[in-house]
Design an enzyme around this catalytic site. Structure first.
Site, short mmCIF file in Angstrom:
data_model
loop_
_atom_site.label_atom_id
_atom_site.label_comp_id
_atom_site.label_asym_id
_atom_site.label_seq_id
_atom_site.Cartn_x
_atom_site.Cartn_y
_atom_site.Cartn_z
N CYS A 93 0.82 -1.22 0.00
CA CYS A 93 0.00 0.00 0.00
C CYS A 93 0.85 1.26 0.00
O CYS A 93 0.32 2.37 -0.06
CB CYS A 93 -0.96 0.00 1.17
SG CYS A 93 -2.24 -1.25 0.97
N CYS B 104 -14.44 -0.67 6.92
CA CYS B 104 -13.46 -1.18 5.96
C CYS B 104 -13.32 -0.17 4.81
O CYS B 104 -14.33 0.40 4.38
CB CYS B 104 -13.90 -2.51 5.37
SG CYS B 104 -14.18 -3.81 6.58
N SER B 105 -12.10 0.02 4.32
CA SER B 105 -11.91 0.97 3.22
C SER B 105 -12.59 0.45 1.96
O SER B 105 -12.87 -0.74 1.83
CB SER B 105 -10.42 1.21 2.96
OG SER B 105 -9.77 -0.01 2.71
N HIS C 131 -9.73 3.57 -1.67
CA HIS C 131 -8.35 3.09 -1.52
C HIS C 131 -7.90 2.31 -2.76
O HIS C 131 -7.85 1.09 -2.73
CB HIS C 131 -8.24 2.24 -0.25
CG HIS C 131 -6.87 1.74 0.06
ND1 HIS C 131 -5.71 2.37 -0.38
CD2 HIS C 131 -6.46 0.67 0.80
CE1 HIS C 131 -4.67 1.68 0.06
NE2 HIS C 131 -5.09 0.65 0.76
#
Ligand SMILES: [Zn+2]
Lengths: 381, 143
Positions: free
Chosen positions: A81, A202-203, A330
């Site tokens: 990430c 949660c993204s 994301h």
């Protein structure tokens, strides 16, 4: 060594674009960032491209086939990430080293829906997900959150408040994937994925791209680009050091602490000097632990910080006013550069409704499983 | 290559390399202890991840008892994985930390306590590979 500046930056509105290609998404952000500073791809001496899911497929070169094949060096990065932030950092380093004066950093990802991590079937042996615990990202970050609960008694409600805050912030950001308020009860009553992370904690897996044009001080002055330039005060990258539970459970704390310490030392300042932060809220639990890892509060104080609203827009140290990964979205390879865009926009006083008033210094943070952590400190000129 | 069940061996295979299944005697978990810093790792490595000394890791049989360091109840997973289940991180007595399923207890957060004592047990994994081989896995149960 020269100072390095962000002179142009932009991102596309994150969303789901299954009909588009990765190179087309990357090209759009690249052209937006170049237009932001009135330059073209012909002015760039090198290109750094962050992408994770097509890491072996020359994404940076494919972007140039969309916007101009100038023959310059292209470096493709893949670093969990921290992929986009690593591309940005490679560009920063090349200018620092005096090799180039102007480079383009692009981050782009096409995601698809669903759970990340955990692994699927293997040719040999059996899959171990759900047999030997869980390695999905929601579970990994459930363990991260509950380790904080273990130490400090942090509650489900406190973790959930992170989502309430970041979803609220996203309503002020036209480039966020979701722009919907989520009251506390809605966050806590949403489908439980891995306790304490509900679906709204949660993204969001989205497609997206972001880009930045980096420039040496001499060149920025020569081109008359200093008025909207933002100085890169520090760029730090760390890998996960040994820690007791890292091999069994993934420990994102020491790796973040190292990157933060390195960045503060390089910038010659401390957490109290930071006016706003974009940090890696891949799950609501993650944001809480990173308050402490980045030194925004004392160890054990993160729960109180979210309770008192210190990290909300208008608070002492606003965190993720973009809506964060939780609501802006994301797209892995784009996230690190999208954070740079967000901070730069505030330091330029161009963030509209979500502007952090008087922001002079901002910090970006990403950390990915494996592990890789990047921290950048940016300063208004 | 035949995929017929007749090719399976009498002993089950191990779900992970650090689960050892001797021909005689009970299965056990094998760790590797660094003779320099004394830390225990579940898998063999060329050098110690903690202290970087080379060639200091020696295999040893780990304890079948430990404490629940961390846990979560998993409610959503990949298709085919039975939920809910407890994902647990356990510190074995004497060294070694590993993740596994905590079973023989309700998957209910209110039933779980940090540092509660657990035992390691070895049971059929309930999963087979493409050749139809059976696998033995480790599980944690409340002590
Ligand atoms: Zn050692």
């Amino acid at each position: 060594m020269t100072n390095v500046y962000v002179v142009g930056t932009d991102m596309i509105k994150f969303g789901r674009f299954p009909e588009r290609t990765v190179d087309d998404l990357g090209a759009e952000a690249a052209l937006l960032a170049l237009a932001d500073c009135g330059l073209t791809i012909a002015d760039m001496q090198a290109v750094y491209c962050g992408n994770l899911f097509q890491a072996s497929a020359a994404v940076g070169q494919r972007v140039l086939k969309q916007i101009g094949q100038t023959g310059v060096p292209v470096v493709n990065t893949a670093n969990a990430c921290a992929t986009g932030a690593t591309a940005f950092r490679e560009g920063w380093m090349a200018i620092k080293a005096g090799v180039y004066d102007l480079v383009l950093a692009v981050g782009v990802e096409q995601m698809g829906k669903g759970l990340l991590g955990g692994g699927g079937g293997k040719d040999d042996g059996i899959p171990t997900e759900g047999l030997l615990g869980s390695g999905t990202m929601p579970s990994v970050f459930a363990h991260v959150g509950l380790e904080h609960s273990r130490k400090y008694g942090t509650t489900f409600e406190q973790f959930a408040k992170v989502s309430v805050k970041n979803h609220h912030h996203s309503t002020l950001n036209p480039k966020a994937m979701y722009r919907v308020e989520t009251p506390l009860e809605e966050v806590m009553n949403a489908e439980m994925i891995s306790y304490p992370n509900t679906k709204l904690m949660c993204s969001v897996n989205v497609d997206g791209s972001a880009a930045a044009v980096l420039c040496s001080e001499k060149k920025a002055k020569e081109l008359g680009l200093m008025s909207r330039a933002v100085k890169v005060r520090a760029s730090a990258l760390a890998s996960d050091p040994w820690s007791k539970h890292n091999l069994a459970a993934m420990d994102f704390n020491p790796v973040t602490q190292i990157a933060a310490k390195t960045a503060y030392e390089m910038a010659g300042l401390g957490p109290d000097d930071i006016d706003l932060v974009e940090l890696h809220d891949c799950f609501a639990t993650a944001e809480i632990v990173h308050y402490e890892n980045l030194g925004l509060c004392k160890d054990g104080d993160a729960g109180r910080m979210i309770d008192t609203g210190e990290t909300a827009l208008g608070g002492r140290i606003p965190v993720n006013v973009s809506g964060g990964l939780l609501s802006k979205g994301h797209p892995l390879g784009a996230t690190g550069i999208a954070n740079i865009y967000e901070i730069t926009t505030h330091l330029r006083c161009e963030a509209g409704e979500r502007q952090v008033e008087g922001a002079r210094i901002g910090l970006t943070h990403v950390v990915g499983a494996g592990s890789a952590c990047a921290v950048h400190v940016l300063e208004k000129v | 290559m035949s995929a017929a069940p007749s090719t399976t061996s009498a002993l089950p295979k191990a779900a992970v390399p650090f689960l050892k299944i001797p021909e005689h005697g009970e299965p056990y978990l094998e760790g590797h202890r660094c003779s320099a810093c004394k830390e225990v790792f579940m898998e063999a490595r060329r050098a110690c991840p903690k202290c970087t000394k080379i060639g200091t890791l020696k295999p040893e049989k780990l304890a079948n008892t430990g404490k629940l360091y961390n846990f979560t109840v998993v409610h959503r997973n990949f298709p085919g994985v039975k939920v809910p289940f407890i994902s647990a991180i356990v510190d074995l007595d004497g060294g070694g930390s590993l993740k596994g399923n905590l079973v023989d207890i309700e998957p209910d957060m209110s039933k779980l306590k940090f540092d509660m004592p657990v035992k390691v047990v070895f049971r059929d994994a309930g999963r087979q590979d493409k050749a139809g081989n059976k696998y033995l896995a480790y599980f944690f149960i409340p002590a």
